[in-house]
Write a protein that holds these residues in place. Structure first.
Motif, PDB file in Angstrom:
ATOM      1  N   ASN A  13      43.726  44.938  37.698  1.00 49.29           N
ATOM      2  CA  ASN A  13      42.501  45.421  38.122  1.00 49.29           C
ATOM      3  C   ASN A  13      41.603  46.306  37.124  1.00 49.29           C
ATOM      4  N   ARG A  15      42.592  46.329  34.051  1.00 50.78           N
ATOM      5  CA  ARG A  15      42.219  45.700  32.790  1.00 50.78           C
ATOM      6  C   ARG A  15      40.924  44.817  32.883  1.00 50.78           C
ATOM      7  N   ALA A  16      40.905  44.357  34.011  1.00 50.60           N
ATOM      8  CA  ALA A  16      39.581  43.506  34.439  1.00 50.60           C
ATOM      9  C   ALA A  16      38.401  44.032  34.099  1.00 50.60           C
ATOM     10  N   ILE A  17      38.425  45.467  34.713  1.00 49.63           N
ATOM     11  CA  ILE A  17      37.184  46.399  34.568  1.00 49.63           C
ATOM     12  C   ILE A  17      36.904  46.828  33.119  1.00 49.63           C
TER      13      ILE A  17
ATOM     14  N   LEU B  73      39.503  52.851  42.555  1.00 48.75           N
ATOM     15  CA  LEU B  73      40.370  52.046  41.652  1.00 48.75           C
ATOM     16  C   LEU B  73      41.661  52.779  41.404  1.00 48.75           C
ATOM     17  N   GLN B  76      45.535  51.683  44.190  1.00 47.31           N
ATOM     18  CA  GLN B  76      45.631  50.301  44.070  1.00 47.31           C
ATOM     19  C   GLN B  76      47.083  50.181  44.018  1.00 47.31           C
ATOM     20  N   SER B 185      38.858  37.864  37.980  1.00 46.51           N
ATOM     21  CA  SER B 185      39.350  38.149  36.790  1.00 46.51           C
ATOM     22  C   SER B 185      40.420  37.337  36.506  1.00 46.51           C
ATOM     23  N   ALA B 191      46.782  41.010  42.538  1.00 46.19           N
ATOM     24  CA  ALA B 191      45.906  42.270  42.219  1.00 46.19           C
ATOM     25  C   ALA B 191      44.310  41.723  42.320  1.00 46.19           C
ATOM     26  N   MET B 195      41.514  42.012  44.705  1.00 46.71           N
ATOM     27  CA  MET B 195      40.216  42.758  44.256  1.00 46.71           C
ATOM     28  C   MET B 195      39.042  41.958  44.894  1.00 46.71           C
TER      29      MET B 195
END
Lengths: 625, 235
Positions: A13, A15-17, B73, B76, B185, B191, B195
């Motif tokens: 997550n 990395r996704a952001i 964030l 997590q 994503s 994960a 999310m």
């Protein structure tokens, strides 16, 4: 390789952001470590359509937001009516509230979600970390600040414009600026035809209106560029599908400054001007607001340089003052203006010398020196005479004999300069002072004593004498002298250290709580812009310049030279130059106002007299010192 | 035989096994009067070797926490378990975890203990939570002998409960993600799925506030009611 490894160790997550951020400015040019810092410290929140995200009532801005999905609308209460108007829209990948965060104030606009919206945000302390660690991020955020600086400059200009009675002031209502009969079309017109219409009329924008002539959208050349580059559709697409909907509108009663603020804030180049019923009456573009005019400096310099009488010179000083007004009004930056004042002052000094030589030539060649701010070419309208004479002793004469001839001449020149508005120096730092009318050997001795026996008094002198410049006569002797002096200073670390210490003693006029520290109790509400604002810059920069053998005496040029020598970081150098220029600008405006009111010129200003914007900027700047 | 010994040795070297004190773990919380705006909720997603509860195993756990109505964030959970003995050829195409990634994963027991500590007994939400609940409970029991009951809520129930008129094209996670214009994503990455489930939960919680559903208990009750309503429809 290392980066790839690191990337797989980051949670999915995060990395996704990071990859979301990478698609948007300024994040696209930021380092991965900084993006990771953002992603790891971010929170994600949701706002349903119409929810308030941020409000002026929330107090100081505490978080930095990026729209991840959806849109945010800015709302302001209409000035007169009981309704709100949308002032801007923030869409995916865009940030807010930058100006409020940097300015440490609450937002002025109600931020409301337009449609279901997700926002990433970080706390102010993480925002500050990113500003201090990431160059691209800092640039991006400071661009916001420098647009504030621009606004201040605009204000300065508008004041100056008002004083020369120009109609082009930023305080004038928009209707005077707005282009009448703007180019309009209906939403079904194909893009190709709309662009043709823009081309025919040589304009950069077209307004899309409905039947009631209410603007519903705007299409600019920039939109056309995006459309072509991103292949959004054929040129036969109805313009209504590619226009920017709900263009920014202002009533015709709004002033140009309001328009400029709005444009600066949201990077629009065009605004619609509408009447009470929201019907389009004109368009105003950025260029309309800031078209600059040339000011005839050359002509004035020539007139001064050829004046035949002292009284002409005295009269011409008023013109110099008027020219400064005009320059400020036309958007010249303070650095330029200061240099122009210096140039005109030099021309005046030279002419006074020439006129006196004609009448009464002492018969000995000499170099007329200026020190201090005059030496640094940083004069404003308020200028002390800080001058001296350098001569080469002719064969068969002693320096004493030369002085006997030169001193009466210098006395006369000093007096005449005083008539021209260069006040007599209270510290008697003038060419008519026997101690400052010296041969090249005497000057050299003087500097040796001065550098090698560093006393507090010498340090005070240092601030005056180390910034010397030749205004009249051969400059070669001065050049020789300065080379020796610089070489000596570079070798003398103790002297450098004392100079630096002297510079550091000047505290910027801010208290711990970042409010202004005033001069003293009597002048409770005044700031000495020269001593408290400019001197710390001048002195610190001087130390570096002398230590690195930079020969130029102008502070801005010294900063440039030091940046070229990699002594200063180029970014810092620019920030300092901007800050320095701004204090100069405020000082000059104060001088102009004092002149207008017929008051004696001082360097004191009362921060309370400044408008809130100036005051804030001044506070931010002095904090940099 | 030799392979098995090698694996056993590798596991021994890999670190601690067994001897976990499951008693000191945080106790699961119950549906209380605690305000939703003050609660911490765990949104979780598991990747498994398949859908067969009796023979398939958990191979990855992803979770994010919602606290005070926002996703933090820095809070997590994203782990691939170390399960080299498992045959995952069937599902490898879906979630993209190959044998190599699995062997590099974390010790299962450590990972599960870490998860329990991290969850802190807070309510767990998942999309089609029955599936995740069954697999997680089975794994916790088998690996740690842990049998405490946690409070679970199904986001697949939560969303229609608060958005009864939403025109989604189906009842899947992807349909709801589409409805809210959300990007996943990396679909079938535990994960990433967690999310997007959490993002949808934020939307539901936002609506819950507006519908005056303020506490954990009220939320659980609302879900019960919703379930009963659906059962009645079916009858």
């Amino acid at each position: 390789m290392a980066a790839a490894n690191q990337d797989t160790t980051r949670p999915q997550n995060t990395r996704a952001i990071m990859s979301f951020l990478r698609e948007h400015a300024p994040f696209s040019s930021m380092d991965d470590t900084h993006l990771a810092h953002f992603a790891e410290h971010a929170t994600l929140s949701f706002y349903a359509d119409g929810d308030v995200v941020l409000s002026p009532e929330d107090g100081l801005a505490k978080r930095f937001y990026v729209v991840k999905q959806g849109r945010i609308r800015g709302e302001r209460q209409h000035k007169t009516e009981e309704r709100t108007e949308t002032t801007f829209e923030i869409s995916q990948g865009e940030c807010f509230p930058l100006a409020a965060l940097v300015g440490e104030r609450p937002t002025r606009t109600l931020h409301r979600a337009a449609g279901d919206t997700f926002c990433l945000s970080i706390e102010k302390k993480d925002f500050v970390t990113l500003i201090s660690e990431s160059e691209p991020f800092r640039d991006f955020c400071l661009r916001g600040v420098s647009s504030l600086l621009e606004q201040v400059n605009q204000r300065l200009q508008s004041k100056a414009m008002a004083s020369i009675g120009s109609s082009n002031s930023l305080d004038t209502p928009l209707e005077r600026y707005a282009l009448r009969n703007p180019i309009v079309c209906s939403p079904d017109l194909p893009v190709r035809k709309a662009v043709a219409r823009m081309h025919e009329n040589n304009v950069g924008s077209i307004i899309i209106t409905d039947d009631g002539r209410h603007p519903t959208g705007i299409f600019t050349l920039r939109d056309l560029r995006t459309m072509v580059a991103e292949e959004k559709g054929p040129l036969d697409t109805p313009i209504g599908q590619v226009m920017t909907s709900n263009p920014c509108c202002l009533p015709s009663t709004a002033d140009a400054f309001e328009a400029a603020m709005l444009m600066a804030e949201h990077h629009f180049a065009h605004l619609c001007v509408v009447d009470e019923e929201q019907r389009l009456i004109g368009v105003v573009s950025e260029r309309d607001l800031f078209s600059l005019q040339r000011v005839d400096l050359v002509n004035l310099a020539r007139t001064i340089g050829t004046a035949t009488h002292l009284r002409t010179l005295v009269a011409l000083r008023t013109d110099v003052s008027r020219l400064v007004d005009a320059m400020l009004a036309h958007g010249a930056d303070s650095g330029q203006v200061v240099k122009i004042i210096t140039t005109l002052n030099d021309v005046t000094v030279r002419r006074v010398l020439e006129l006196n030589l004609k009448k009464n030539d002492p018969g000995i060649p000499f170099t007329w020196l200026t020190f201090g701010s005059e030496g640094r070419q940083e004069q404003t309208l308020l200028t002390d005479q800080d001058n001296g004479i350098l001569f080469e002793t002719p064969e068969g004469m002693t320096p004493e004999q030369v002085r006997e001839k030169l001193l009466p001449f210098a006395r006369k020149v000093n007096d005449e300069l005083a008539e021209c508005g260069f006040t007599l120096c209270k510290g008697n730092i003038m060419a008519s002072n026997p101690k400052l009318c010296l041969s090249i050997g005497e000057w050299d001795d003087w500097f040796i004593r001065f550098i090698d026996a560093s006393t507090p008094q010498n340090l005070v002198y240092s601030s005056i004498f180390l910034d010397m410049r030749a205004v009249f006569g051969p400059s070669e002797p001065l050049h020789r002298l300065l080379e020796n002096v610089l070489a000596r200073i570079r070798k003398n670390a103790l002297f450098q250290k004392m100079l630096a210490g002297n510079a550091l003693q000047r505290k910027p006029p801010l208290t711990m709580f970042r409010n202004f520290r005033y001069l003293n109790d009597e002048k409770k509400h005044s700031l000495d812009l020269k001593r408290q604002g400019l001197a710390p810059f001048v002195e610190s920069v001087r130390v570096f310049a002398l230590a690195h053998g930079v020969e130029t005496a102008n502070t801005l040029e010294r900063i440039d030279a030091l940046a070229r020598k990699d002594v200063f970081d180029a970014k810092d150098a620019n920030a300092w130059k901007e800050a320095y220029s701004l204090i100069q600008a405020i000082r000059m405006r104060a001088h102009q106002e004092m002149l207008d009111k017929g008051e004696e010129l001082t360097n004191y200003i009362d921060p309370d007299d400044l408008n809130p914007l100036d005051r804030r900027i001044l506070r931010e700047i002095t904090y940099q010192l | 035989m030799l392979e098995q010994i090698k694996q056993w040795l590798a596991q021994r070297r890999g670190g601690v096994t067994g001897d976990h004190d499951t008693d000191s773990l945080p106790a699961p919380k119950t549906a209380s009067d605690q305000l939703l705006t003050r609660s911490r909720l765990v949104v979780l997603d598991l990747e498994t070797t398949g859908l067969n509860f009796s023979k398939d195993e958990v191979i990855a756990i992803g979770a994010v926490a919602i606290e005070s109505g926002v996703i933090h964030l820095n809070d997590q959970f994203d782990l691939i378990l170390r399960r080299p003995e498992l045959d995952i050829s069937e599902t490898v195409l879906i979630h993209g975890i190959g044998p190599e990634a699995l062997t590099q994963g974390h010790e299962t027991e450590d990972a599960l203990l870490h998860l329990l500590e991290w969850m802190n007994g807070d309510p767990i939400l998942a999309y089609h939570s029955a599936f995740d609940q069954k697999f997680l409970e089975k794994t916790l029991k088998a690996q740690l002998g842990y049998t405490s009951q946690h409070l679970w809520m199904d986001v697949a129930e939560l969303l229609p409960a608060f958005f009864p008129h939403a025109e989604t094209k189906g009842r899947g996670l992807d349909n709801w993600a589409d409805y809210f214009n959300l990007q996943i994503s990396e679909r079938h990455h535990a994960a990433a799925d967690a999310m997007v489930t959490a993002e949808l939960t934020l939307a539901a919680l936002n609506m819950a506030q507006k519908k005056d559903v303020k506490t954990l208990k009220e939320l659980v009750d609302k879900l019960h009611y919703q379930r009963r309503l659906q059962q009645m429809h079916r009858l």
